[in-house]
Design an enzyme around this catalytic site. Structure first.
Site, PDB file in Angstrom:
ATOM      1  N   ASP A 439     -45.758   6.111  -3.374  1.00 31.11           N
ATOM      2  CA  ASP A 439     -44.556   6.476  -3.885  1.00 31.11           C
ATOM      3  C   ASP A 439     -43.596   6.110  -2.329  1.00 31.11           C
ATOM      4  OD1 ASP A 439     -41.383   6.896  -4.833  1.00 31.11           O
ATOM      5  OD2 ASP A 439     -42.128   8.620  -4.813  1.00 31.11           O
ATOM      6  N   THR A 441     -40.308   7.260  -0.878  1.00 32.86           N
ATOM      7  CA  THR A 441     -39.672   8.663   0.019  1.00 32.86           C
ATOM      8  C   THR A 441     -39.860  10.162   0.018  1.00 32.86           C
ATOM      9  OG1 THR A 441     -37.245   7.648  -2.057  1.00 32.86           O
ATOM     10  CG2 THR A 441     -37.099  10.130  -1.035  1.00 32.86           C
ATOM     11  N   GLU A 547     -29.288  14.086  -3.734  1.00 37.88           N
ATOM     12  CA  GLU A 547     -27.773  15.172  -3.428  1.00 37.88           C
ATOM     13  C   GLU A 547     -27.255  15.531  -2.494  1.00 37.88           C
ATOM     14  OE1 GLU A 547     -28.771  17.107  -7.489  1.00 37.88           O
ATOM     15  OE2 GLU A 547     -28.088  14.824  -8.855  1.00 37.88           O
ATOM     16  N   LYS A 607     -23.526   8.342 -11.273  1.00 35.31           N
ATOM     17  CA  LYS A 607     -24.511   7.711 -10.163  1.00 35.31           C
ATOM     18  C   LYS A 607     -25.678   7.584 -10.332  1.00 35.31           C
ATOM     19  CE  LYS A 607     -26.774  11.195  -7.619  1.00 35.31           C
ATOM     20  NZ  LYS A 607     -26.368  12.943  -8.360  1.00 35.31           N
ATOM     21  N   ASP A 715     -36.353   2.495  -5.596  1.00 41.42           N
ATOM     22  CA  ASP A 715     -35.156   2.324  -4.382  1.00 41.42           C
ATOM     23  C   ASP A 715     -35.387   0.171  -4.529  1.00 41.42           C
ATOM     24  OD1 ASP A 715     -34.233   4.131  -3.457  1.00 41.42           O
ATOM     25  OD2 ASP A 715     -36.042   3.888  -1.360  1.00 41.42           O
ATOM     26  N   ARG A 772     -37.351  -0.412  -7.099  1.00 35.62           N
ATOM     27  CA  ARG A 772     -37.345  -0.155  -9.285  1.00 35.62           C
ATOM     28  C   ARG A 772     -38.243   0.335 -10.099  1.00 35.62           C
ATOM     29  NH1 ARG A 772     -32.474   1.149  -6.736  1.00 35.62           N
ATOM     30  NH2 ARG A 772     -31.050  -0.446  -6.331  1.00 35.62           N
ATOM     31  N   LYS A 778     -46.529   1.685 -12.870  1.00 40.21           N
ATOM     32  CA  LYS A 778     -47.190   2.067 -12.127  1.00 40.21           C
ATOM     33  C   LYS A 778     -48.607   2.710 -12.912  1.00 40.21           C
ATOM     34  CE  LYS A 778     -45.082   5.518  -9.734  1.00 40.21           C
ATOM     35  NZ  LYS A 778     -44.362   7.037  -9.058  1.00 40.21           N
ATOM     36  N   ASP A 797     -45.753  12.746  -8.886  1.00 36.22           N
ATOM     37  CA  ASP A 797     -44.393  13.585  -8.539  1.00 36.22           C
ATOM     38  C   ASP A 797     -44.118  14.677  -9.456  1.00 36.22           C
ATOM     39  OD1 ASP A 797     -42.080  12.228  -8.630  1.00 36.22           O
ATOM     40  OD2 ASP A 797     -42.031  12.457  -6.556  1.00 36.22           O
ATOM     41  N   ASN A 800     -42.940  12.071 -15.554  1.00 33.45           N
ATOM     42  CA  ASN A 800     -43.704  10.825 -16.378  1.00 33.45           C
ATOM     43  C   ASN A 800     -44.659  10.182 -15.119  1.00 33.45           C
ATOM     44  OD1 ASN A 800     -41.555  10.343 -18.369  1.00 33.45           O
ATOM     45  ND2 ASN A 800     -40.051  10.025 -17.058  1.00 33.45           N
TER      46      ASN A 800
END
Length: 1116
Positions: A439, A441, A547, A607, A715, A772, A778, A797, A800
């Site tokens: 990943d 982030t 957030e 959002k 992203d 995306r 994955k 993490d 899912n």
């Protein structure tokens, strides 16, 4: 006295049950089960959950014993817990001392008895016991006594080592146990579940395991699976606002565990929503702890095979015999270590069984080789002694113990490098990993989001100046321009207007209703909290990093979620939350509904990913007002999104709409699809998550190690590609690539998912970046990697991510941001969520594989030398035509235990080799038993055996009188002098070969004089490469040489125990043989280096253009 019925949110199951009961009425009389259901439903209806009728105050003891009876405000007050900041560090330590740790007692610890049994229950020890029994049986007390001492020493040392290793693994399992996110000192921190204490504020989200019994303080769409406690198969919906006490009642209110819907219980799993709760019970005081106490001492399941029966439940005698035979077979396999342990441990156990068979075979050969003797070999003590020596020679007695030491020290080293091993077999697979799917982030990037830019079509573009305090809304001015991001130059600063004041208020934007609507969504469609800590006076935040960044932006204008949703200065809240649709990794968006109290109007706020938000929008708010979404508007929005993302910013969209009266009337029962329909786009936000400083170096290290790195992120494509270029996952210059490679290198998940398996397999290269990305993407990526015959490590993490973590060869969960479900599915956990820790793990895995190969090769090579010498030695016959062994059984045991096992232990714990991360991944299917391993084993073994035999022949026949004496296998007499000295010379060469081989195996290819790759004179390099790299081995070699002289020359010890005499003129032969072994090993390794360079040249030529482009970037 009957009490009012419980809240509607918790009566769905009851109503369903009542309907089922009503359907059954009249058909037949109610069964006892039906009567129990009716009684349970009647009891549920009589529970009062109104917080206004409950006692409004309680003591700490009352809060701990019955927190479900009181409103959560009263419980927080009683426990002295700040509802925003939680407990501070000093109070946490005090309470941990007062209340103890959050652990269940009575679990199985490390059993020393079981460990002792395992030390005896292996083929190698079994062979030594047989040899000891034979020695005592033929009354050779010295051999028998030495064997007994060795067996006891092996078992004792092995048991101690395994006990230490088990304790280490227990501590590692504790590190890998479920964690908890707690609010302490105003910050959200992740701690081990056993560190949670009374009064802690715990945050729960989908996939978490509840760490302790909690009185819920906040719950949004929160459900938990409590089947462990209640047996109820359906998740239980929770409501934090309930309180079951009765202020005006003198009788205690009894509420069953399953009906306490304002509680979350330890070990239950969160299946939906989120919540915050305060800890009211830990360890054995929890409900699950009470169950554990009741079940303590329950019997374990048996290990007996079940009898197969026919359709009528009957079984013939042969089925009972079959079950009995299979049970015995299972027990024997378990006894020999063939049914449990890691794949490598099972392979080595199978090797031990094979060697046991060879030992028995060699023993029989010894007897058969002496059939022509003048005495009966089956009753001859000399032949029996020779047979014992030959049988023992093939057994690497310390192999299992050294492996345990190596794996346990490797696991400890992993922890020091921020990797927690959950499954021991993963250590073996690490060295074979060819691909890493990571990943972005928080793993490749820092996970510290900062909102840099916002574009509100109806208002303008807003930019936030840089600041050193990410969560401080009073620092970092916000400037505004009317120009769109796509139409502004990168360094443009013209016409920028500062729109923040010095008091983080609304004074400069309050008249801009379009921006205010955008701010409200940023603040309310957000679960993070930003506040100033009362103790430290520092600004802090807890929640998701994305957030937190958006919430900080809203706070810059005094529009925090707390100010909008909580009572201020005695006034009612301005906004009240109705329901929440949490973020979904499939939908890539979240939504909430809020009621504006001043107007009574309910709004849907949303959002998420720009494309997913646009799918839900029918309108866009522009400077001209709210207009219908059109193709041209969508193109404009996407162009601005691309512009923001091209700077490496993560782009999200914000939208809202007013709900109709019918929709608002549904409250929290409204469907997600209805809330998210017909939205109006308000604007975009760009968040910067800088790459970790270590990421670029770690990715470069992967390239050098032949490992391909893939970024699978949620992203936007432009954001992902920009970050991937910064850290070296994709080439900065794509001019070297073909069009097919360039097209395949970076793609969206929607494009990748549309490809068939054949189309994916036909791609020039697998994508280095997939944007995306969804959980299913994955899974497809892992399958594609596997179809290419490669092995992959996958990070994850979320809940899912569990399927992909299980499917990957090594699943890697995030220790800080990962859910407990993801951790349970993983093989490794990163305690710092850092990509560089993955390369650390692979480096450590390769080091372990090298060390295991080195000490296994050393042990087995010694066995090959001894077995060949003793089997060839059968040809040396004395006057009675009995074989005279070139090595006595005690000499063989000395080499096995001292000069073979001790160096092997040193090899097992040595540091990494110079080329550990500069060579391609290993072959997992072959493990350590590669072709190179087998060739090395027999080259060193045969060469050592040839030199030992040559030493014996020269000492006995070349320069000696050739007399083999009489009865020289049993004791010393005058006729045995020559053979005893020849035996001593052979023994000395064997010791030297063993010690020098260990030094040679420090590295498979590098010269003995060049283990340290740092230049300088030859002797300096040797010193740094021997003493500097493996001091334990250096000391063992020195001690081994000293012991060699001791056992050769101490009177009595040499002739009575070792059956040899001290050397005299034989020393030149020993020295020449030792030099020849060393020279032969150096020549062999030189040949390996030549072949290795040729293989490396061929591998370099086979590299594709993408790999060459990435290497060019690395070099630049």
């Amino acid at each position: 006295m009957p009490l009012p019925s419980r809240s509607a949110t918790n009566t769905k199951t009851s109503e369903a049950t009542r309907v089922d009961l009503e359907k059954g009425e009249g058909s037949q009389s109610a069964s006892p089960i039906d009567e129990k259901k009716q009684q349970a439903e009647k009891a549920a209806e009589e529970i009062d959950d109104n917080p206004e009728t409950a006692p409004q105050e309680c003591t700490r003891q009352e809060a701990l014993e019955g927190s479900y009876l009181y409103p959560f405000e009263a419980v927080l007050t009683a426990l002295e817990t700040d509802p925003e900041a939680g407990l501070h560090s000093g109070e946490v330590k005090k309470r941990q001392t007062e209340y103890g740790t959050n652990e269940l007692e009575g679990g199985e610890g490390v059993s020393i008895v079981q460990i002792l049994i395992r030390q005896v229950a292996n083929a190698m020890t079994f062979c030594l016991i047989l040899a000891m029994a034979v020695s005592f049986g033929i009354r050779t007390w010295i051999e028998g006594g030495v064997l007994a001492a060795i067996i006891i020493m092996n078992i004792t040392i092995g048991a101690w080592q395994e006990y230490s290793a088990e304790q280490t693994m227990d501590s590692l399992r504790n590190l890998a146990s479920p964690t908890a996110r707690v609010i302490r000192g105003g910050s959200s921190v992740t701690v081990s579940a056993n560190e949670v204490t009374i009064g802690d504020l715990v945050e729960l989200t989908t996939g978490d395991t509840v760490p302790a019994d909690l009185r819920l303080v906040e719950a949004m769409n929160f459900e938990a699976d409590e089947a462990l406690l209640t047996g109820e198969s359906l998740p239980v919906s929770k409501n934090a606002k309930q309180a079951f006490g009765k202020a005006d009642s003198t009788e205690p209110v009894e509420v069953g565990v399953g009906d306490r819907t304002n509680m979350a219980y330890s070990s239950s799993n969160v299946t939906k929503g989120r919540a915050v709760g305060v800890v009211v019970a830990i360890g054995m005081k929890t409900e699950v702890g009470k169950v554990a106490a009741a079940l303590r001492g329950s019997a374990k399941g048996n290990k007996i095979r079940q009898v197969k029966r026919n359709a009528h439940g009957k079984a013939g005698p042969h089925r009972y015999a079959q079950a009995g035979a299979l049970t015995v077979y299972d027990q024997v396999r378990n006894f020999l270590g063939l049914s449990s342990g890691t794949p490598l441990q099972i392979k080595l156990s199978a090797l031990a069984v094979l060697l046991l068979g060879l030992a028995i075979l060699f023993t029989i050969i010894v007897f058969l080789a002496n059939l022509n003797a003048e005495v009966n070999p089956w009753s001859s003590t000399e032949v029996a002694i020779y047979a014992v020596a030959t049988g023992v020679s093939i057994i690497p007695a310390s192999l299992t113990a050294v492996l345990i030491i190596c794996l346990s020290t490797g696991s400890r080293a992993m922890v020091q490098r921020n990797v927690v091993v959950r499954k021991l077999e993963s250590l073996e697979a690490l060295g074979a990993i060819t691909d890493i799917c990571s990943d972005k982030t928080g793993t490749l990037t820092q996970g510290r989001m900062i909102l840099r830019q916002a574009w509100v079509p109806a208002s303008g573009t807003y930019e936030v100046e840089e600041t050193n305090e990410a969560f401080n809304p009073t620092l970092g001015a916000v400037n505004k321009t009317q120009a769109e991001p796509a139409k502004r130059a990168a360094d443009s600063k013209e016409e920028m207007e500062k729109v923040t004041d010095d008091s983080h208020g609304l004074s400069k934007v309050s008249d801009d209703e379009n921006f205010m609507s955008f701010l409200r969504v940023a603040s309310l469609c957000n679960l993070a909290t930003v506040f100033k800590d009362k103790e430290t006076s520092e600004w802090t935040a807890h929640g998701d990093p994305t957030e937190c960044a958006i919430q900080t932006f809203a706070c810059r204008f005094g529009h925090s979620r707390q100010s909008l949703t909580k009572a201020q200065n005695g006034k009612e809240p301005k906004w009240t939350q109705i329901c929440e649709m949490p973020f979904s990794s499939d939908l890539k968006r979240m939504a909430v509904t809020y009621r504006e109290e001043s107007t009574g109007t309910t709004y849907g706020l949303m959002k998420g990913a720009v494309e997913r938000i646009l799918d839900c929008c029918t309108h866009v708010r522009t400077a001209e007002g709210v207009v219908d979404k059109s193709d041209s508007l969508v193109e404009q929005i996407l162009a601005n999104m691309e512009s923001i993302a091209s700077h490496g910013l993560r782009v999200l969209a914000l939208a809202s709409r007013e709900l109709t009266k019918d929709e608002a009337a549904k409250g929290d029962e409204i469907d997600r699809e209805d809330v998210e329909a017909n939205m109006t786009l308000l604007g975009l936000v760009g968040l910067y998550d800088p790459p970790r400083q270590e990421s670029a170096g770690a990715v470069k290290l992967c390239h050098e190690a032949g490992i391909t790195v893939h970024m699978l992120t949620g992203d936007h494509l432009a954001t992902a590609k920009a970050i991937a270029k910064q850290i070296g996952i994709v080439p900065k210059d794509e001019g070297m690539l073909s069009k097919a490679q360039s097209d395949a290198l970076v793609m969206t998940a929607s494009h990748f998912d549309k490809l068939s398996e054949q189309e994916i397999d036909d791609l020039a290269v697998l994508p280095a970046v997939i944007a995306r990305c969804s959980p299913q993407t994955k899974v497809r990526m892992i399958e594609a990697i596997h179809r290419r015959g490669r092995l992959t490590a996958m990070t994850g993490d979320g809940v899912n991510d569990a399927p992909s973590l299980k499917l990957a060869d090594i699943g890697i969960a995030m220790g800080q941001a990962g859910s407990d479900v993801a951790k349970d599915a993983s093989d490794l956990t990163l305690s710092d969520d850092n990509f560089a820790s993955i390369t650390n793990a692979i480096h450590e895995g390769r080091r372990l594989a090298d060390n295991i190969g080195a000490f296994t090769k050393h042990l087995l090579a010694q066995n090959v030398v001894q077995a060949i010498v003793l089997l060839v030695g059968l040809a040396f016959k004395d006057s009675q035509r009995l074989s005279v062994f070139p090595l006595s059984s005690i000499e063989v045991l000395f080499v096995i235990v001292v000069t073979s096992s001790l160096p092997a232990m040193a090899l097992g714990v040595q540091g990494a080799r110079e080329n550990t991360m500069r060579r391609p991944p290993a072959d997992l299917k072959r493990g350590i038993f590669t072709n190179e391993f087998l060739v090395d084993l027999f080259v060193y073994g045969i060469w050592g055996a040839v030199l030992c035999l040559a030493t014996f022949l020269l000492s006995q026949y070349g320069f000696g009188d050739g007399s083999l004496g009489d009865n020289c296998n049993a004791a010393y007499n005058a006729s045995c002098e020559t053979v005893f000295r020849s035996r001593a010379a052979t023994f000395a060469v064997l010791i030297n070969v063993s010690l020098l081989l260990a030094w040679q195996l420090v590295d498979d290819e590098r010269s003995f004089f060049n283990h340290a790759d740092d230049g300088g004179p030859l002797l300096t390099r040797w010193w740094r490469g021997s003493w500097g790299r493996n001091r334990a081995l250096f000391l063992i070699v020195v001690i081994g040489i000293a012991l060699e002289f001791l056992v050769l020359y101490v009177p009595g010890l040499n002739t009575v125990v070792f059956l040899h005499l001290g050397l005299t003129w034989q020393w030149p032969i020993v020295i020449v043989a030792t030099i020849l072994f060393f020279a032969g090993a150096e020549a062999y390794k030189w040949g390996k280096r030549v072949v290795g360079r040729r293989k490396n040249d061929k591998r370099m030529k086979r590299k594709n253009t993408v790999q060459r482009a990435l290497e060019a970037d690395d070099q630049a």
